[in-house]
Every structure is written in C-alpha cells, then in structure tokens.
Design a protein around this motif. Structure first.
Motif, PDB file in Angstrom:
ATOM      1  N   GLY A 138      -4.707   1.564  -5.437  1.00 18.96           N
ATOM      2  CA  GLY A 138      -3.844   2.622  -4.915  1.00 18.96           C
ATOM      3  C   GLY A 138      -2.870   3.107  -5.970  1.00 18.96           C
ATOM      4  N   SER A 190      -8.725   4.815  -1.919  1.00 18.57           N
ATOM      5  CA  SER A 190      -8.711   3.780  -2.944  1.00 18.57           C
ATOM      6  C   SER A 190      -9.054   2.434  -2.339  1.00 18.57           C
ATOM      7  N   TYR A 196     -11.387   3.941  -6.837  1.00 21.12           N
ATOM      8  CA  TYR A 196     -10.835   5.020  -6.024  1.00 21.12           C
ATOM      9  C   TYR A 196     -11.716   6.238  -6.172  1.00 21.12           C
ATOM     10  N   ASP A 211       0.830  -1.207   0.000  1.00 22.27           N
ATOM     11  CA  ASP A 211       0.000   0.000   0.000  1.00 22.27           C
ATOM     12  C   ASP A 211       0.864   1.255   0.000  1.00 22.27           C
ATOM     13  N   VAL A 217      -4.942   4.473   1.190  1.00 24.82           N
ATOM     14  CA  VAL A 217      -4.946   3.309   0.315  1.00 24.82           C
ATOM     15  C   VAL A 217      -5.603   2.168   1.076  1.00 24.82           C
TER      16      VAL A 217
END
Length: 333
Positions: free
Chosen positions: A179, A173, A164, A30, A121
């Motif tokens: 992400g 997201s 997202y 992430d 994320v």
C-alpha cells in the motif's frame, strides 16, 4: 525541478483531496501507511493534498489491533470534489460488515462518477469488489485472500502475484507495505519522480517496487518446502542455475522417474519443475539487473538461458517489463 529547494518551494495549483476510509476492524496501518506518504508529500509541496480520514458513521472506529480511532469525517458529510478514495483492509468480520454496509457501497458507487480514482489497500479489495467498481478489472489483495476474493467476486480478475495494480481510475495493493508502494506510485503520477523520491528517502523506503513484482520472492516461496523431500534439491537448483536443469537431470538427482518426479514436485511446490527453474533464473536476473551493469546477453547465459530472446521473454512474463525497463526503474532511484 533542479533540486530539493525547488521541490520544497513548489506549489500545487489545487489540493487533491484524498479520502482514506476506515471501518470497525480496519487495519490501522493500511490507512496510516499511505496517509504518511501523502502527508510527507505535502511537507515537500505544501498544499498538494488535502488528506481526510473518514468513517461510515459519526462515531469512533475500533481498529483490528484494538486502537480506537476518533475524529473521522462521516462519509455523508464530506462535501466538494474528491480526487482519490482509498479503502483500507481489515479483519474478516470487519470486511464482511463493511462490504454489506449499504451506505458505504452506495457512497462508493456515487463517488465513482466524480472521483478521479478509487482503490484499496490489502483486503479492502473485498469492499471495492462488493461495490461493483472493479467488475471487469484487474485487482489484487493479500496473497492469503486472493483465492477467496476470486471465488466471491467472479466478475473481477484477481492478479495474485502483483504487489499493486494501478490502472488509473481503479487501483489496489497486496498489503501494508505494498500500500505504501502504491501510494508512492500515486504521488509520482501526481507530482513527479523527484517528489516521490524525496518522500521515499525521508521515510527510508525504496522508490519504488514495481507493481508487477511478485508478492513473494521465489526463494521465499521455496522455504515452504523446507524439510520436505525436495529441500536439498531446491538448494542445488539455486546453486546451479547456469547448468542443465532439465526434468531428466533433476529427476535423476532426486532418484525418481521423470513422471513421478514431475508429479510430486508440482504437488509440493505448486509449479512444474521447468516453471520453477525459470522463475528462479528470473529472480537471479533481477538481482543482476539491479546490482550490476552486465548486459542482457551476459546475464542470460550466466543464469542458464539458451538465448537472449528466451531470457527477455521470461523476464517480461514474470515482472511485466523488459530487462532494460526493469533496470531503468531502479536506476532512476
């Protein structure tokens, strides 16, 4: 800009500082997924970004996968302006601890007034919501966590279908890959389409999946019913989109009364038969819009819509764009 040489030689007036926040239990991808997008943009446009990986405290962080991450900048020691803050997702235990960390939440709230944009994320959305920064805003997390996110934080509007959401100052997201899509969108906002395209090409990525696309295709969702009582019917629907797919016709094929069929179908698939058929037709439309030059009228009747207006309304309601705008998104690539 006229080409790659122009892109490489272009200079950013002032580096945009991007702070990526990790914590014990964070998902390392992430952080490194979006981080690599910004780093590659820096190679194409030197000085575009100042990327800082940060932790709440001055000690190593153990990621969810077991990787120990050192050299993180303590949040309290980050001086000067920050352009973008990204909170990574992670394990449930890590998120609970991070969300309850008064120092992290206070830091995010403090930076809310000075940072240009703050986001998350994947399950980092829980920290974003815990800070109160997403109150009254649309956010998204991993599909498996969206219900819990909505329950714990009723002041935010959870949009579980989105890949997202980028609303300028607040963004989020759905997961690791989303992400990266989001980071590409941020780079495109900052540096333009050409730079984002070169980043995507160098990382062997699509530029870029629109945020309004569903986290899962409807075909993939239907696989959850594989082996169930409607498995054969779902295949038949996919093969007969231009034909009559009314409840009456589908119920007859399933050898059920219309009422029983509608009730059992929604119980198994999580959607009414009509909604499912519409989504399958939109998915077919998305494929045709991005792989052919067929007109909207031709596509509409080819996949079973009774009018162009109905087709356009269904596409816009599902992906957030008109068929023409959806096609243009991919033609730019």
């Amino acid at each position: 800009m006229n080409g790659v040489n122009d892109i490489v030689s272009a200079k950013s007036a002032k580096p945009r500082r991007v702070v990526i926040v990790l914590f014990d239990g964070a998902n390392s991808l992430d952080a490194t997924g979006p981080g690599n997008v910004f780093a590659r943009a820096n190679q194409l446009m030197p000085g575009a970004y100042d990327i800082v990986y940060a932790g709440v405290h001055q000690r190593p962080v153990q990621a969810e996968c077991g990787l120990q991450i050192t050299g993180l900048a303590p949040l309290a020691q980050i001086d000067g302006p920050i352009d973008t803050i990204i909170v990574s997702g992670g394990s449930q235990e890590g998120l609970v601890t991070a969300g309850r960390d008064g120092e992290l939440v206070a830091w995010l709230r403090q930076r809310r007034t000075t940072a240009r944009r703050i986001g998350s994320v994947c399950t980092g959305a829980f920290v974003l919501a815990a800070s109160g920064l997403a109150d009254g805003r649309r956010i998204v997390s991993h599909w498996a966590s969206c219900d819990l996110l909505a329950t714990l934080f009723p002041r935010v509007t959870v949009a579980p279908e989105a890949l997202y959401i980028n609303e300028g100052d607040i963004f989020s997201s759905a997961g690791v890959a989303a992400g990266i899509d989001l980071a590409l969108a941020l780079v495109e906002d900052d540096l333009g389409h050409d730079i984002a395209l070169e980043v995507a090409k160098s990382l062997v990525l699509f530029l870029r999946r629109p945020g309004g696309q569903s986290q899962f295709s409807n075909t993939l969702n239907a696989q959850r019913a594989e082996g169930g009582r409607f498995a054969g019917l779902l295949v038949w629907i996919a093969e007969n989109l231009p034909n009559d797919l009314s409840n009456r016709r589908l119920a007859a094929r399933a050898n059920m009364s219309e009422r029983t069929f509608a009730r059992r179908f929604q119980s198994d698939l999580g959607a009414t038969p009509a909604a499912y058929v519409r989504l399958m037709r939109v998915e077919a439309a998305k494929r045709l819009l991005t792989t052919t030059k067929l007109s909207s009228k031709t596509i509409a009747f080819q996949i079973g819509f009774k009018s162009v207006d109905a087709f356009e309304a269904a596409v816009k309601a599902t992906v957030g764009k008109s068929p023409l705008a959806f096609r243009e998104t991919f033609e730019k690539q």
